[in-house]
Design a protein around this motif. Structure first.
Motif, PDB file in Angstrom:
ATOM      1  N   ILE A  60      60.924  75.612  39.083  1.00 60.01           N
ATOM      2  CA  ILE A  60      61.726  76.123  37.959  1.00 60.01           C
ATOM      3  C   ILE A  60      62.593  75.006  37.380  1.00 60.01           C
ATOM      4  N   ARG A  61      63.240  74.265  38.267  1.00 63.25           N
ATOM      5  CA  ARG A  61      64.108  73.179  37.779  1.00 63.25           C
ATOM      6  C   ARG A  61      63.315  72.194  36.928  1.00 63.25           C
ATOM      7  N   ALA A  62      62.092  71.937  37.341  1.00 61.38           N
ATOM      8  CA  ALA A  62      61.266  70.973  36.596  1.00 61.38           C
ATOM      9  C   ALA A  62      60.882  71.513  35.223  1.00 61.38           C
ATOM     10  N   ALA A  63      60.971  72.833  35.042  1.00 58.43           N
ATOM     11  CA  ALA A  63      60.608  73.441  33.748  1.00 58.43           C
ATOM     12  C   ALA A  63      61.796  73.555  32.797  1.00 58.43           C
ATOM     13  N   VAL A  64      62.988  73.219  33.276  1.00 57.34           N
ATOM     14  CA  VAL A  64      64.179  73.274  32.411  1.00 57.34           C
ATOM     15  C   VAL A  64      64.147  72.068  31.482  1.00 57.34           C
ATOM     16  N   PRO A  65      64.265  72.293  30.166  1.00 62.54           N
ATOM     17  CA  PRO A  65      64.195  71.157  29.235  1.00 62.54           C
ATOM     18  C   PRO A  65      65.276  70.120  29.528  1.00 62.54           C
ATOM     19  N   GLN A  66      64.946  68.865  29.279  1.00 62.83           N
ATOM     20  CA  GLN A  66      65.870  67.734  29.447  1.00 62.83           C
ATOM     21  C   GLN A  66      67.198  68.007  28.754  1.00 62.83           C
ATOM     22  N   GLY A  67      68.280  67.726  29.443  1.00 63.14           N
ATOM     23  CA  GLY A  67      69.590  67.843  28.812  1.00 63.14           C
ATOM     24  C   GLY A  67      70.172  69.245  28.835  1.00 63.14           C
ATOM     25  N   VAL A  68      69.397  70.229  29.295  1.00 57.44           N
ATOM     26  CA  VAL A  68      69.893  71.607  29.360  1.00 57.44           C
ATOM     27  C   VAL A  68      70.419  71.853  30.770  1.00 57.44           C
ATOM     28  N   ASP A  69      71.611  72.449  30.838  1.00 56.94           N
ATOM     29  CA  ASP A  69      72.248  72.696  32.124  1.00 56.94           C
ATOM     30  C   ASP A  69      71.976  74.139  32.537  1.00 56.94           C
ATOM     31  N   PHE A  70      71.066  74.317  33.483  1.00 57.53           N
ATOM     32  CA  PHE A  70      70.693  75.675  33.912  1.00 57.53           C
ATOM     33  C   PHE A  70      70.430  75.665  35.407  1.00 57.53           C
ATOM     34  N   THR A  71      70.982  76.643  36.106  1.00 54.09           N
ATOM     35  CA  THR A  71      70.835  76.735  37.561  1.00 54.09           C
ATOM     36  C   THR A  71      70.124  78.028  37.960  1.00 54.09           C
ATOM     37  N   PRO A  72      68.942  77.922  38.550  1.00 56.85           N
ATOM     38  CA  PRO A  72      68.290  79.127  39.067  1.00 56.85           C
ATOM     39  C   PRO A  72      68.899  79.536  40.414  1.00 56.85           C
ATOM     40  N   LEU A  73      69.231  80.795  40.548  1.00 58.32           N
ATOM     41  CA  LEU A  73      69.747  81.341  41.806  1.00 58.32           C
ATOM     42  C   LEU A  73      68.625  82.181  42.409  1.00 58.32           C
ATOM     43  N   MET A  74      68.235  81.838  43.629  1.00 51.82           N
ATOM     44  CA  MET A  74      66.990  82.369  44.159  1.00 51.82           C
ATOM     45  C   MET A  74      67.203  83.574  45.086  1.00 51.82           C
ATOM     46  N   THR A  75      66.142  84.364  45.215  1.00 48.06           N
ATOM     47  CA  THR A  75      66.217  85.573  46.046  1.00 48.06           C
ATOM     48  C   THR A  75      65.034  85.630  47.011  1.00 48.06           C
ATOM     49  N   ALA A  76      65.271  86.270  48.141  1.00 53.39           N
ATOM     50  CA  ALA A  76      64.222  86.500  49.136  1.00 53.39           C
ATOM     51  C   ALA A  76      63.645  87.901  48.922  1.00 53.39           C
ATOM     52  N   TYR A  77      62.357  88.008  49.094  1.00 55.70           N
ATOM     53  CA  TYR A  77      61.658  89.294  48.947  1.00 55.70           C
ATOM     54  C   TYR A  77      61.597  89.949  50.331  1.00 55.70           C
ATOM     55  N   LEU A  78      62.181  91.098  50.470  1.00 58.27           N
ATOM     56  CA  LEU A  78      62.222  91.754  51.780  1.00 58.27           C
ATOM     57  C   LEU A  78      60.913  92.494  52.064  1.00 58.27           C
ATOM     58  N   THR A  79      60.396  92.266  53.257  1.00 59.88           N
ATOM     59  CA  THR A  79      59.228  93.012  53.740  1.00 59.88           C
ATOM     60  C   THR A  79      59.636  93.731  55.023  1.00 59.88           C
ATOM     61  N   ASP A  80      58.747  94.566  55.519  1.00 59.42           N
ATOM     62  CA  ASP A  80      59.042  95.283  56.776  1.00 59.42           C
ATOM     63  C   ASP A  80      59.306  94.322  57.930  1.00 59.42           C
ATOM     64  N   ASP A  81      58.732  93.109  57.848  1.00 63.63           N
ATOM     65  CA  ASP A  81      58.841  92.164  58.967  1.00 63.63           C
ATOM     66  C   ASP A  81      59.971  91.157  58.817  1.00 63.63           C
ATOM     67  N   VAL A  82      60.838  91.357  57.832  1.00 65.35           N
ATOM     68  CA  VAL A  82      61.871  90.344  57.563  1.00 65.35           C
ATOM     69  C   VAL A  82      62.760  90.120  58.792  1.00 65.35           C
ATOM     70  N   GLU A  83      63.140  88.842  58.975  1.00 63.78           N
ATOM     71  CA  GLU A  83      64.031  88.473  60.083  1.00 63.78           C
ATOM     72  C   GLU A  83      65.423  88.191  59.515  1.00 63.78           C
TER      73      GLU A  83
END
Ligand code: OTD
Ligand code: ZN
Ligand code: ZN
Length: 345
Positions: A60-83
């Protein structure tokens, strides 16, 4: 009359970026308007590991245009087996900002979701202990429950008990669509908040059937009756700190929407702020837009507010019939309409 509105830079607290070529095409639309976004993990396969999530964040960071200040905040996908320990590790390392609960088969890309919340209680207890927010797609998946009732039934069957049993857990009830959900959020303690999408503030369920079947008005949770839309507008513009901006922008190729079995999801990223501000204007609540767009979200997540400002001005924004996302044609929300506000950046 206010003709210009300057607010602290906003964030999008619920977003789908996809991956690969389409991701490269859609990231710039969000990065142009928002400083940060909560990126949903419903890829195929879903984002479950810390390492997989960090790699997705790099793409995602690599897809942010040059000079644009953008921060992706990431999430985990919960499954039945999550630890729980793995979630806590990702949270401590700054890779996971939150974890997302999809009841299995509730929406697009949720086939690996949780079959019974009881199975993940130890992980949720761990999240509560480290202060990691839980983001919930709040619909039951029981096909016997009418699709328009699935959110209200989820509150009754799952959410009420979860909040009672684990009151320390921070919960975002995502993309709420009913008066029932707003009432639930209003009476819950400070650890329960909600995002509201532009489409659920603009359209009711009639929009899917205006003169024929309208696939571009179809998303999940599906738009409800007018009484619910009005309740959501009231909640969003009420000044309550429990509600914040989350577009749920969910791009699908035009061909995948205009099909005998069209995908759920509305692509609203390109004109998200113009769309939201129109609602606040119509409700006489422009003075409350900044809190909804730029303050309530970071405060709930315990993150700093953004520096800098953006400006919206009264004027005409003509929404095109389609947009090109790096070679994929996508129909945006409000296609062909003129919105009464212009985003100046
Ligand atoms: N709803 N489509 C999608 C996700 C959301 O439930 C959601 O968060 C999607 O395409 O990923 C949709 O209609
Ligand atoms: Zn959802
Ligand atoms: Zn979503």
């Amino acid at each position: 009359m206010t003709d210009s509105l300057t607010i602290r830079r906003p964030d999008d607290w619920h977003l789908h970026f996809r991956d690969d070529a389409v991701m490269k095409g859609v990231v710039p639309f969000t990065a142009r308007q928002f400083a940060r976004a909560i990126v949903m993990p419903n890829l195929s396969p879903p984002v479950t590991s810390v390492e997989g999530c960090a790699a997705y964040r790099d793409r995602i960071r690599a897809a942010v245009p040059q000079g644009v200040d953008f921060t992706p905040l990431m999430t985990a996908y919960l499954t039945d087996d999550v630890e729980g320990d793995e979630l806590a590790r990702g949270f401590a390392e700054g890779v996971f900002t939150a974890a997302k609960l999809y009841p299995a088969h509730a929406t697009t890309g949720s086939a690996h979701g949780v079959t019974d919340i009881a199975r993940i209680m130890p992980a949720l207890e761990k999240m509560a202990s480290v202060g990691m927010p839980l983001l919930i797609h709040g619909e039951v998946t029981d096909s016997h429950v009418d699709i328009f009732d699935r959110e209200a039934v989820f509150i009754e069957r799952t959410l009420t008990g979860l909040v009672r049993n684990l009151p320390e857990l921070k919960i975002v009830f995502e993309h709420i669509t009913t008066a029932d959900a707003a009432a639930f959020v209003d009476v819950s303690g400070p650890n329960v908040a909600a995002t509201i999408t532009p489409q659920h503030l603009h359209i009711n369920r009639n929009a899917m059937f205006t003169g024929g079947i309208r696939p571009h008005a179809y998303c999940l949770p599906v738009a409800k009756r007018e009484v619910h839309r009005l309740a959501l507008r009231k909640a969003a513009t009420s000044g309550s700190t429990k509600y914040f901006l989350g577009t749920d922008s969910a791009p699908h190729a035009q061909s995948a929407k205009e099909s005998a079995c069209g995908c759920a999801g509305i692509f609203n990223a390109p004109y998200a702020l113009e769309s939201y501000v129109t609602v606040f204007d119509e409700e006489g609540a422009l003075d409350r837009f900044e809190a909804f767009a730029s303050e309530n979200g970071p405060r709930f997540y315990g993150l700093p507010l953004n520096e800098g400002t953006i400006t919206l001005e009264r004027g005409e924004t003509t929404v095109p019939d389609t947009v090109d996302a790096n070679g994929t044609t996508i129909v945006p929300f409000h296609a062909g309409e003129i919105l009464g506000w212009v985003y100046r950046g």
